[in-house]
Design an enzyme around this catalytic site. Structure first.
Site, PDB file in Angstrom:
ATOM      1  N   ASP A 239      13.660  -0.488   8.461  1.00  0.00           N
ATOM      2  CA  ASP A 239      14.900  -0.249   9.574  1.00  0.00           C
ATOM      3  C   ASP A 239      14.982  -0.942  10.748  1.00  0.00           C
ATOM      4  OD1 ASP A 239      15.286   1.400   7.308  1.00  0.00           O
ATOM      5  OD2 ASP A 239      15.627   3.342   8.551  1.00  0.00           O
TER       6      ASP A 239
ATOM      7  N   CYS B 225       0.729  -1.245   0.269  1.00  0.00           N
ATOM      8  CA  CYS B 225      -0.118   0.134  -0.093  1.00  0.00           C
ATOM      9  C   CYS B 225       0.859   1.196  -0.060  1.00  0.00           C
ATOM     10  CB  CYS B 225      -0.796   0.118   1.314  1.00  0.00           C
ATOM     11  SG  CYS B 225      -2.321  -0.949   1.269  1.00  0.00           S
TER      12      CYS B 225
ATOM     13  N   VAL C  45       4.383  -2.924  14.742  1.00  0.00           N
ATOM     14  CA  VAL C  45       3.857  -4.303  14.857  1.00  0.00           C
ATOM     15  C   VAL C  45       4.742  -4.989  13.940  1.00  0.00           C
ATOM     16  CG1 VAL C  45       1.757  -5.494  13.846  1.00  0.00           C
ATOM     17  CG2 VAL C  45       1.447  -3.447  14.875  1.00  0.00           C
TER      18      VAL C  45
ATOM     19  N   VAL D  87       6.876   2.030  18.605  1.00  0.00           N
ATOM     20  CA  VAL D  87       6.016   0.679  18.251  1.00  0.00           C
ATOM     21  C   VAL D  87       5.732   0.366  17.082  1.00  0.00           C
ATOM     22  CG1 VAL D  87       3.871  -0.193  19.033  1.00  0.00           C
ATOM     23  CG2 VAL D  87       4.806   1.448  20.503  1.00  0.00           C
TER      24      VAL D  87
END
Length: 419
Positions: free
Chosen positions: A123, A115, A163, A161
């Site tokens: 990184d 997307c 995922v 943070v």
């Protein structure tokens, strides 16, 4: 390219069965590379990204079959490179790297596509694997990882943070020597699901669902059977479909406790919501929703993947609502398209200010990313006249049979095959 032709307005009501979560199924399929014995994965959605992943696993030498469940046998993996032609359409391919280097001491993945929303660098994945002792090189458009012997457990503090990076580090650490602690880990339900899958194969993981995950390395992972959790974003999308049309819906095979923030906002919008162990019902009693203020943030806060759908809700709601996007820049590409359908909104920095109107009107619009496209299709369901949604390949990447499910709720929608 295929497009959707949608005729509105319709009140959407009825029942829908929620598919397995794409964002859990993908990391779980890649994590199956760690297993030395066959694995059966149930409730895997039929989606373009899943097909691409199964092709990629096959190319690595994995035996992959699909008959209801997906069966994966990675005992004879003999190729450690994920090539550009498969990776270019899907960013999730980076998840092959951690399992390959952890189990085989080497792996390389072409830099990914997917997307077009904002900066999603690899990184943090590289940072995590280097902390575990992998040697990483970027050469000829590939991320190449290698290690002599086993990876080594480490204490890893994530700068932000992520995922994706949490999945990479957690899956690689399952076979590392010693203990790994991930601080500032992502807490999403899909992370918990991936961890639980690995535990089912013999991994030792605790703390999943908190911001501190601990992994004690084991020497090998065996086989097992695992069922992917229901897709909370698909669930939320169908709940919004009923909410914006004054309708009523029952979502089966859902998991309400993964949707607390979304359900709270739908209640604020005036929806009557009930939940059971594996179902959610919503009833608008024919009313228009009320505008709500939303701010996206990492789980358990409001998910960025529901932002476009709530932008649409606010555009047809009573009053003015503010939607602030804190996760991705450039994630308001659906707003100009919705304005073409008669929505009233302005974008100020990372906030869209929505002024509710009573009706939208059909138009030709273009999908730009997965969730934006879903909001345009829903807009077509409630707009006066005909809406044509172009570039719906984005939708096929993340929603299983969306037109069939919407039709079952009363939508007048058809897929027009492209040349």
């Amino acid at each position: 390219m295929d497009k959707f032709r949608v005729q509105g307005p319709t009140r959407l009501q009825g029942e829908v069965t929620i598919s397995g979560a794409k964002n859990a199924a993908l990391p779980i399929l890649f994590a199956a590379l760690l297993a030395e014995e066959p694995v059966e994965i149930q409730n895997v959605p039929k989606l373009k990204d899943i097909d691409t992943t199964m092709k990629l696993l096959t190319q690595l030498g994995t035996k992959v079959e699909r008959n209801g469940s997906v069966w994966i046998d990675a005992s004879k993996v003999n190729n450690f490179s994920a090539p550009y032609d498969l990776v270019k359409t899907m960013r999730a391919s980076i998840w092959a790297l951690g399992p390959l280097v952890a189990r085989f001491g080497q792996g390389q993945v072409s830099l990914p596509g997917g997307c077009a929303i904002g900066a999603r660098p690899v990184d943090l994945h590289i940072f995590g694997l280097e902390k575990l002792g992998a040697d990483i090189k970027l050469e000829e458009g590939y991320v190449k990882a290698s290690v002599n012997g086993r990876l080594k457990g480490a204490h890893i503090v994530m700068d932000k943070v992520s995922v994706g990076a949490t999945v990479t580090i957690m899956s690689a650490a399952t076979l590392a020597e010693g203990t790994t602690v991930i601080e500032n880990a992502a807490r999403e339900p899909e992370i918990v699901d991936t961890a639980n899958f690995l535990v089912a194969l013999g991994a030792k993981i605790t703390g999943q669902g908190t911001d501190r995950i601990t992994i004690e390395g084991v020497e090998r992972l065996g086989g097992g059977v695992y069922r992917v959790l229901p897709d909370r974003i698909e669930t939320g999308t169908f709940l919004v479909a009923a909410a914006i049309s004054g309708g009523k819906i029952l979502c089966r095979n859902a998991q309400p406790d993964t949707l607390d923030a979304v359900l709270a906002k739908l209640r604020d919008a005036g929806a009557d919501i009930e939940t059971g162990e594996d179902w959610i019902s919503l009833d608008m009693h024919g009313k228009r929703p009320k505008a709500v203020n939303v701010r996206t943030a990492p789980h358990p806060a409001f998910p960025t993947d529901m932002q476009a759908q709530f932008t649409l809700l606010n555009l047809v709601a009573e009053g003015t609502g503010f939607i602030t996007e804190t996760i991705f820049e450039n994630r308001f590409m659906h707003v100009p398209e919705l304005i073409r359908m008669g929505g009233r909104a302005e974008i100020e920095s990372n906030t869209v200010i929505c002024h509710g109107v009573e009706t939208l009107s059909g138009a030709q619009v273009m999908a730009t990313d997965l969730r934006a496209s879903a909001s345009l299709v829903l807009a077509g369901c409630i707009a006066e006249g005909t809406t044509i949604v172009d570039r719906i390949y984005h939708i096929d990447r993340g929603y299983e049979c969306i037109e069939d499910k919407l039709r079952a709720l009363g939508a007048n929608i058809e897929r027009v095959k492209g040349e």
